[in-house]
Enzyme design. Sequence first.
Site, mmCIF file in Angstrom:
data_model
loop_
_atom_site.group_PDB
_atom_site.id
_atom_site.type_symbol
_atom_site.label_atom_id
_atom_site.label_comp_id
_atom_site.label_asym_id
_atom_site.label_seq_id
_atom_site.Cartn_x
_atom_site.Cartn_y
_atom_site.Cartn_z
ATOM 1 N N LYS A 122 -52.582 -21.003 -4.440
ATOM 2 C CA LYS A 122 -52.430 -22.208 -5.198
ATOM 3 C C LYS A 122 -52.377 -23.466 -4.723
ATOM 4 O O LYS A 122 -52.834 -24.251 -5.224
ATOM 5 C CB LYS A 122 -51.253 -21.673 -6.072
ATOM 6 C CG LYS A 122 -51.409 -22.568 -7.394
ATOM 7 C CD LYS A 122 -49.908 -22.059 -8.302
ATOM 8 C CE LYS A 122 -48.697 -22.149 -7.664
ATOM 9 N NZ LYS A 122 -47.597 -21.927 -8.755
ATOM 10 N N ASP A 167 -51.894 -21.141 -11.933
ATOM 11 C CA ASP A 167 -50.445 -21.092 -12.117
ATOM 12 C C ASP A 167 -50.281 -20.259 -13.530
ATOM 13 O O ASP A 167 -51.034 -19.834 -13.700
ATOM 14 C CB ASP A 167 -49.772 -22.842 -12.273
ATOM 15 C CG ASP A 167 -50.426 -23.315 -13.649
ATOM 16 O OD1 ASP A 167 -51.235 -22.808 -14.322
ATOM 17 O OD2 ASP A 167 -49.676 -24.474 -13.935
#
Length: 268
Positions: free
Chosen positions: A112, A130
């Site tokens: 991420k 997210d």
Amino acid sequence: MNRALADAYPDAHCELDFTTPLELAAATILSAQCTDRRVNQVTPMLFAAYPDAAAYAGADRHELEEIIRPTGFFRNKTSSLIGLGAALLEKHGGELPATLSELVRLPGIGRKTANVILGNAFDVPGITVDTHFGRLVQRWGWTALTDPVKIEHAIGELIPRRDWTMLSHRVIFHGRRVCHSRKPACGACLLARDCPAFGTGVVEPEAASKLVKGVEAPRLLRLAGLDEELAESAADTAEPVEPAEPEPAGSTGPPPEAAEAKSAGDPR
């Protein structure tokens, strides 16, 4: 829905403050279990004290911990920042690499975080999965998958690669401003007509309009077709965007990104 999001959030962007790839990497590490707003309060002092990889590698641990303490998990994050600086000096000449496969091998950087860095510091398209992104694409029926890497790949098949970074920003903006986790503003959402999860939250327009956050609230309400009076009212009453509750400053548990960094295989 993608086109509607593009119209709604033409200026969507990373809400972490930074000027260099290393600053963005550090800010993103600090953002685990902490609001962007809190991170942005801490990073001016951090960036001034640690301007490059050598500074992080040679940091006094106690001094660094005290600077980043307000972001929570400060001991783990300190280890990540010092380790990141050392790894950059040893393997990359002190500079942050610009590929996913290299980034995910660095301390504190999982998939991420790597996609955040690639998309915003290097202009390399990436999808940032997210909590907001994962929640919304599932609500919209874009995917039923729950694993972040699988979600990233699935959405990447639906959206042109050139749009990946901006799609991430727009979905995250919408999740922070309208499509909240516990009480989405369904009755004031510009995507309501196409959303299969309409009714999950507050449907009555006036009540829903009060749930829309941020300076964009009046414009978002107009795009949702609400009357001008509600849109005007939102200019004065909309709450500021606060994406998540920060962890207690003394917490010592590992941030999710730390676990992600250990299992960040399958670089795309």
